[in-house]
Design an enzyme around this catalytic site. Sequence first.
Site, PDB file in Angstrom:
ATOM      1  N   CYS A 396      46.612 -32.697  57.626  1.00 23.88           N
ATOM      2  CA  CYS A 396      47.078 -31.529  58.378  1.00 23.88           C
ATOM      3  C   CYS A 396      47.364 -30.405  57.398  1.00 23.88           C
ATOM      4  O   CYS A 396      47.823 -30.660  56.283  1.00 23.88           O
ATOM      5  CB  CYS A 396      48.381 -31.846  59.112  1.00 23.88           C
ATOM      6  N   LEU A 398      49.050 -26.346  57.170  1.00 24.45           N
ATOM      7  CA  LEU A 398      49.829 -25.344  57.914  1.00 24.45           C
ATOM      8  C   LEU A 398      50.351 -24.273  56.972  1.00 24.45           C
ATOM      9  O   LEU A 398      50.839 -24.568  55.886  1.00 24.45           O
ATOM     10  CB  LEU A 398      51.043 -26.026  58.572  1.00 24.45           C
ATOM     11  N   GLN A 404      51.438 -16.205  57.443  1.00 27.55           N
ATOM     12  CA  GLN A 404      50.013 -16.314  57.760  1.00 27.55           C
ATOM     13  C   GLN A 404      49.264 -15.007  57.514  1.00 27.55           C
ATOM     14  O   GLN A 404      49.845 -13.933  57.496  1.00 27.55           O
ATOM     15  CB  GLN A 404      49.831 -16.735  59.226  1.00 27.55           C
ATOM     16  N   ARG A 405      47.960 -15.152  57.361  1.00 27.11           N
ATOM     17  CA  ARG A 405      47.036 -14.040  57.177  1.00 27.11           C
ATOM     18  C   ARG A 405      47.303 -13.228  55.914  1.00 27.11           C
ATOM     19  O   ARG A 405      47.074 -12.039  55.853  1.00 27.11           O
ATOM     20  CB  ARG A 405      47.035 -13.127  58.401  1.00 27.11           C
ATOM     21  N   LYS A 406      47.837 -13.915  54.917  1.00 24.58           N
ATOM     22  CA  LYS A 406      48.029 -13.270  53.615  1.00 24.58           C
ATOM     23  C   LYS A 406      47.220 -13.987  52.542  1.00 24.58           C
ATOM     24  O   LYS A 406      47.434 -13.764  51.358  1.00 24.58           O
ATOM     25  CB  LYS A 406      49.515 -13.331  53.221  1.00 24.58           C
ATOM     26  N   GLY A 409      46.499 -19.648  53.421  1.00 24.81           N
ATOM     27  CA  GLY A 409      45.709 -20.742  53.986  1.00 24.81           C
ATOM     28  C   GLY A 409      44.573 -21.116  53.036  1.00 24.81           C
ATOM     29  O   GLY A 409      44.381 -22.285  52.689  1.00 24.81           O
ATOM     30  N   GLU A 430      40.404 -33.464  57.813  1.00 28.74           N
ATOM     31  CA  GLU A 430      40.367 -34.383  58.954  1.00 28.74           C
ATOM     32  C   GLU A 430      40.045 -33.615  60.236  1.00 28.74           C
ATOM     33  O   GLU A 430      40.515 -32.489  60.410  1.00 28.74           O
ATOM     34  CB  GLU A 430      41.741 -35.068  59.067  1.00 28.74           C
TER      35      GLU A 430
HETATM   36  N1  ACO Z   1      42.791 -14.567  63.758  1.00 27.42           N
HETATM   37  C1  ACO Z   1      41.622 -14.286  63.153  1.00 27.42           C
HETATM   38  N2  ACO Z   1      41.352 -14.645  61.869  1.00 27.42           N
HETATM   39  C2  ACO Z   1      42.277 -15.299  61.185  1.00 27.42           C
HETATM   40  C3  ACO Z   1      43.532 -15.623  61.768  1.00 27.42           C
HETATM   41  C4  ACO Z   1      43.769 -15.224  63.111  1.00 27.42           C
HETATM   42  N3  ACO Z   1      44.930 -15.462  63.725  1.00 27.42           N
HETATM   43  N4  ACO Z   1      44.261 -16.274  60.842  1.00 27.42           N
HETATM   44  C5  ACO Z   1      43.514 -16.370  59.736  1.00 27.42           C
HETATM   45  N5  ACO Z   1      42.299 -15.768  59.936  1.00 27.42           N
HETATM   46  C6  ACO Z   1      41.197 -15.670  58.977  1.00 27.42           C
HETATM   47  C7  ACO Z   1      41.502 -14.672  57.881  1.00 27.42           C
HETATM   48  O1  ACO Z   1      41.069 -13.382  58.200  1.00 27.42           O
HETATM   49  C8  ACO Z   1      40.752 -15.254  56.709  1.00 27.42           C
HETATM   50  O2  ACO Z   1      39.368 -14.939  56.769  1.00 27.42           O
HETATM   51  P1  ACO Z   1      38.689 -13.901  55.691  1.00 27.42           P
HETATM   52  O3  ACO Z   1      38.994 -14.422  54.344  1.00 27.42           O
HETATM   53  O4  ACO Z   1      37.249 -13.968  56.028  1.00 27.42           O
HETATM   54  O5  ACO Z   1      39.340 -12.592  55.944  1.00 27.42           O
HETATM   55  C9  ACO Z   1      40.822 -16.751  56.933  1.00 27.42           C
HETATM   56  O6  ACO Z   1      41.079 -16.924  58.321  1.00 27.42           O
HETATM   57  C10 ACO Z   1      41.901 -17.413  56.122  1.00 27.42           C
HETATM   58  O7  ACO Z   1      43.042 -16.614  56.136  1.00 27.42           O
HETATM   59  P2  ACO Z   1      44.353 -17.012  55.343  1.00 27.42           P
HETATM   60  O8  ACO Z   1      45.260 -15.833  55.326  1.00 27.42           O
HETATM   61  O9  ACO Z   1      44.004 -17.621  54.048  1.00 27.42           O
HETATM   62  O10 ACO Z   1      44.919 -18.152  56.297  1.00 27.42           O
HETATM   63  P3  ACO Z   1      46.421 -18.359  56.795  1.00 27.42           P
HETATM   64  O11 ACO Z   1      47.369 -18.245  55.660  1.00 27.42           O
HETATM   65  O12 ACO Z   1      46.675 -17.536  57.974  1.00 27.42           O
HETATM   66  O13 ACO Z   1      46.371 -19.907  57.180  1.00 27.42           O
HETATM   67  C11 ACO Z   1      46.005 -21.647  58.738  1.00 27.42           C
HETATM   68  C12 ACO Z   1      45.373 -20.480  57.973  1.00 27.42           C
HETATM   69  C13 ACO Z   1      46.588 -22.653  57.757  1.00 27.42           C
HETATM   70  C14 ACO Z   1      44.933 -22.349  59.557  1.00 27.42           C
HETATM   71  C15 ACO Z   1      47.110 -21.055  59.654  1.00 27.42           C
HETATM   72  O14 ACO Z   1      46.507 -20.235  60.605  1.00 27.42           O
HETATM   73  C16 ACO Z   1      47.939 -22.100  60.366  1.00 27.42           C
HETATM   74  O15 ACO Z   1      48.819 -22.706  59.797  1.00 27.42           O
HETATM   75  N6  ACO Z   1      47.672 -22.306  61.681  1.00 27.42           N
HETATM   76  C17 ACO Z   1      48.442 -23.224  62.498  1.00 27.42           C
HETATM   77  C18 ACO Z   1      48.170 -24.671  62.117  1.00 27.42           C
HETATM   78  C19 ACO Z   1      46.704 -24.983  62.110  1.00 27.42           C
HETATM   79  O16 ACO Z   1      45.979 -24.664  63.040  1.00 27.42           O
HETATM   80  N7  ACO Z   1      46.257 -25.659  61.036  1.00 27.42           N
HETATM   81  C20 ACO Z   1      44.895 -26.098  60.858  1.00 27.42           C
HETATM   82  C21 ACO Z   1      44.694 -27.353  61.644  1.00 27.42           C
HETATM   83  S1  ACO Z   1      43.204 -28.208  61.180  1.00 27.42           S
HETATM   84  C22 ACO Z   1      43.747 -29.351  60.038  1.00 27.42           C
HETATM   85  O17 ACO Z   1      44.912 -29.569  59.948  1.00 27.42           O
HETATM   86  C23 ACO Z   1      42.762 -30.066  59.163  1.00 27.42           C
END
Ligand code: ACO
Length: 543
Positions: A396, A398, A404-406, A409, A430
């Site tokens: 997992c 998170l 987020q969006r910085k 991820g 996974e």
């Molecule tokens: N809408 C559209 N695009 C998005 C969003 C959003 N809400 N959030 C992130 N992105 C895009 C970004 O623009 C970026 O793309 P780019 O580099 O082409 O501009 C890319 O996704 C990654 O962005 P980060 O800022 O690095 O990601 P973030 O810090 O937001 O973390 C994460 C991503 C971990 C998936 C976060 O959204 C999160 O914790 N979500 C809730 C939990 C979740 O869904 N986890 C994944 C489950 S799958 C698994 O566990 C294996």
Amino acid sequence: QQHQKPAQQPHLPTSVSTPSLGRSDSLLLLSEGFVAPVRLKNGGEYRLAEILSRREIPVSPSSGGGNADSSLVMYYVHFEDFNKRLDEWVSADRIDFTGVQPPRVRPPGSGGSVSGGGGIAGGNGMANPVSGERRSVLGAAETGVGATSTAASSVVGVADSVSNSRAGTPDSTASGGPHHHHNHHQQHQHPLLNKKRPYSAICLADSGVDQSEDEASAASAAVVGTASANGGPPLPPPRQTGSMAHNHDDNKVMRMKNIEWIELGRYRIKPWYFSPYPVELTKVACVYLCEFCLKYLKSDTCLRRHLTKCQLRHPPGNEIYRRQNLSFFEIDGRKNKAYSQHLCLLAKLFLDHKTLYYDTDPFLFYVLCETDSVGCHIVGYFSKEKESAEDFNVACILVLPPFQRKGYGKLLIEFSYELSKLEGETGSPEKPLSDLGLISYRAYWSQTLIDALLEIKRSAPNENDPPSVTINDLSERTAIKREDVISTLQHLNLVHYYKGVYVIVLTKEALDAHSRTQGKRRIRIDPKCLQWQGKDWSKRGRW
Ligand code: ACO
Ligand code: ZN
């Protein structure tokens, strides 16, 4: 103390300004399972939503609700085609009763909601239907790989293929829609899977290498192996290992958000999904978490008392990475059970399809923190099985909503692959991936693979003689599993079949898009700052 103040958004309205349904209007009461158009929160648009629950709140005459015996009816709704984090309690005035539809027949194992809801939305509750948003999110990559005719500038050969049958492509495994639709679609499109390939190693357009018999039959066998008896791809049985072991999505209670707000350090955060916190905590307006040990408390007073006793100022376990103000801590789910369980409870608030709650023994947790003079503040984490039979290097993942969006991820994802490199293995997250998980992985894979291709091209001895590369090469360089390499190249539309060979064409558009995203990506993992050695858990008996 600085709080991010919650939006004024009381859970239950205290006054009734809209037509409230008196009990006598029982004809208009909708039962669970019915579907009706419901107005979205931030706009006038109506979307079909399933009624998951209903409650009636007595309204006193003084609050303007009319008769003493009237009540305000609230419905907990799930918008079809939207992610569950958009589910909410709505008053009846947001429902268009003229469009009510009978309950849908739910396919077995569909995870509770009829549509599954794969839509994408930020933590701010802004919603977009899947198709529209995905277009905008992935647009940069897609527009970057336009006409192949402009492509002569950067060509890298690609070799061999593999079935993506077991894990499926990310599209097929992203949470949300019924998996088989996507899967089917993907397999039709996959150039490396569909064509009977005359060559396995593809160098340049004119320098193919013959595919070995073994590879050819392995590839076709794998494709055949994914087809079910009725011709469609099979639905894999739910996995009971990894972080899937405690998935109660069919349980009605667990389909509904149960915690109103949490306070964690400086932040007040609105949860997205159900998490099995003790039931007493579902009755308080806000659950207070110690930002260091992640213990949950029912009031601010209890938290303050706790903080005078709590010794932790960083996660337990070893700090295995530090660069500037960012650190990673490795936590053993067996040795630090309380912390790991608290982390899982917190994570479940933002993770829909999977999480583990109690049996944390088989997992390691990698927690990313921002450090200041007070301590190490949690930003996000990923968990990883100590031993994964399926090459999962992340269970997992998170990033907490305020962070987020910085780029954190991608930083976590990059870190997970750095660990795999040190283990000498390739890995994959996974499944299923969430909608946001898929977007983030896609973004990471795309950038990393284009980087690797550019590197290969740069180091080629002769510029006019484009280098040859195999899927295995790309996989080994990046620690990205072969299936994910293939699905990414295919998704980016970089692979072309030209004069009998597969060729990777890096168009100017693709490169421009790549440099734009690279420019935005300021935080990166510096492998030199990682002090870590993988353990062979299989030799340790019980973890
Ligand atoms: N809408 C559209 N695009 C998005 C969003 C959003 N809400 N959030 C992130 N992105 C895009 C970004 O623009 C970026 O793309 P780019 O580099 O082409 O501009 C890319 O996704 C990654 O962005 P980060 O800022 O690095 O990601 P973030 O810090 O937001 O973390 C994460 C991503 C971990 C998936 C976060 O959204 C999160 O914790 N979500 C809730 C939990 C979740 O869904 N986890 C994944 C489950 S799958 C698994 O566990 C294996
Ligand atoms: Zn504490």
